[in-house]
Every structure is written in C-alpha cells, then in structure tokens.
Scaffold this motif. Structure first.
Motif, PDB file in Angstrom:
ATOM      1  N   CYS A 160       0.875  -1.146   0.131  1.00  0.00           N
ATOM      2  CA  CYS A 160       0.049   0.015  -0.018  1.00  0.00           C
ATOM      3  C   CYS A 160       0.783   1.345   0.005  1.00  0.00           C
ATOM      4  O   CYS A 160       1.872   1.444   0.747  1.00  0.00           O
ATOM      5  N   LEU A 196      -5.154  -2.243   6.452  1.00  0.00           N
ATOM      6  CA  LEU A 196      -4.728  -1.261   7.685  1.00  0.00           C
ATOM      7  C   LEU A 196      -5.598  -0.167   8.017  1.00  0.00           C
ATOM      8  O   LEU A 196      -6.065   0.328   9.094  1.00  0.00           O
ATOM      9  N   HIS A 197      -5.907   0.796   6.884  1.00  0.00           N
ATOM     10  CA  HIS A 197      -6.700   1.860   7.204  1.00  0.00           C
ATOM     11  C   HIS A 197      -7.668   2.171   6.389  1.00  0.00           C
ATOM     12  O   HIS A 197      -8.220   3.228   6.359  1.00  0.00           O
ATOM     13  N   LEU A 198      -8.205   1.137   5.556  1.00  0.00           N
ATOM     14  CA  LEU A 198      -9.473   0.885   4.951  1.00  0.00           C
ATOM     15  C   LEU A 198      -9.532   1.919   3.545  1.00  0.00           C
ATOM     16  O   LEU A 198     -10.582   2.523   3.169  1.00  0.00           O
ATOM     17  N   PHE A 199      -8.231   2.689   3.102  1.00  0.00           N
ATOM     18  CA  PHE A 199      -8.444   3.206   1.638  1.00  0.00           C
ATOM     19  C   PHE A 199      -8.650   2.119   0.610  1.00  0.00           C
ATOM     20  O   PHE A 199      -7.874   1.164   0.808  1.00  0.00           O
ATOM     21  N   CYS A 240      -7.248  -1.729   1.567  1.00  0.00           N
ATOM     22  CA  CYS A 240      -6.415  -1.820   2.292  1.00  0.00           C
ATOM     23  C   CYS A 240      -6.605  -2.286   3.825  1.00  0.00           C
ATOM     24  O   CYS A 240      -7.546  -1.697   4.351  1.00  0.00           O
ATOM     25  N   HIS A 258      -0.020   4.153   0.956  1.00  0.00           N
ATOM     26  CA  HIS A 258      -0.103   5.023   2.140  1.00  0.00           C
ATOM     27  C   HIS A 258       0.882   4.830   3.235  1.00  0.00           C
ATOM     28  O   HIS A 258       1.733   5.748   3.644  1.00  0.00           O
ATOM     29  N   LYS A 259       0.828   3.550   3.891  1.00  0.00           N
ATOM     30  CA  LYS A 259       1.852   3.306   4.970  1.00  0.00           C
ATOM     31  C   LYS A 259       2.354   1.936   4.857  1.00  0.00           C
ATOM     32  O   LYS A 259       2.713   1.271   5.882  1.00  0.00           O
ATOM     33  N   GLY A 260       2.313   1.343   3.698  1.00  0.00           N
ATOM     34  CA  GLY A 260       3.137   0.203   3.413  1.00  0.00           C
ATOM     35  C   GLY A 260       2.269  -1.161   3.932  1.00  0.00           C
ATOM     36  O   GLY A 260       2.678  -2.203   3.946  1.00  0.00           O
ATOM     37  N   GLY A 261       0.931  -1.024   4.182  1.00  0.00           N
ATOM     38  CA  GLY A 261       0.057  -2.124   4.332  1.00  0.00           C
ATOM     39  C   GLY A 261      -0.136  -3.205   3.141  1.00  0.00           C
ATOM     40  O   GLY A 261       0.354  -2.885   2.084  1.00  0.00           O
TER      41      GLY A 261
HETATM   42  S1  FES Z   1      -1.350   1.548   4.855  1.00  0.00           S
HETATM   43 FE1  FES Z   1      -2.957   0.941   3.644  1.00  0.00          FE
HETATM   44  S2  FES Z   1      -4.555   2.358   3.755  1.00  0.00           S
HETATM   45 FE2  FES Z   1      -2.880   3.007   5.170  1.00  0.00          FE
END
Ligand code: FES
Length: 75
Positions: free
Chosen positions: A19, A40-43, A38, A21-24
C-alpha cells in the motif's frame, strides 16, 4: 511484490502488493468487482486503473492473464 486477485467472474487483476499509504499488505485486502481495500486504514484503489478512491497515491496495475492453468504477468 505483486498481488494477484481473482474476481467472482473468474477474471484476474494484478496490482502492487504494498500500500502506498503506509506500506500495508494490499494482498490481504478485501476486494469486490472493482476495488481493493487496504486492511490497515481501509483506503480503496480501483483494481483496473490503480487510482485511489480516497486521495492517496495510485498503485501500479500489471497486465495478467491465465494460460492453461498458469497465471502470467506481463503482455
Ligand atoms: S497502509 Fe494501507 S491504507 Fe494505510
């Protein structure tokens, strides 16, 4: 790393597994017929275009096909 998903209609999609965003782990994300979410944060990202549905950077999308039971990446 590339995540490959099989949709309910049997078609395949291949996208970046990490991901932006933060590597999810996008490979562990939930999918429907058009998006991956994703865990982790559902984006969410569009599985066909890689475009974010929540203002994040896009993910890479790769050509994928199946030939005689083998999943092939690339043209
Ligand atoms: S790590 Fe994927 S949405 Fe934040």
């Amino acid at each position: 790393m590339i995540a490959v998903f099989r949709l309910r209609d049997g078609s395949l999609r291949a996208v970046s597994a990490v991901c932006p965003h933060k590597g999810g782990p996008l490979a562990d994300g939930q999918i429907d017929n058009s998006i991956v979410v994703c865990p982790l944060h559902l984006f969410a990202w569009d599985l066909a275009t890689g475009c974010s549905q929540s203002g994040q950077a896009p993910i890479n999308v790769y050509p994928v096909r199946e030939d005689e039971g083998q999943i092939l990446l690339g043209e």
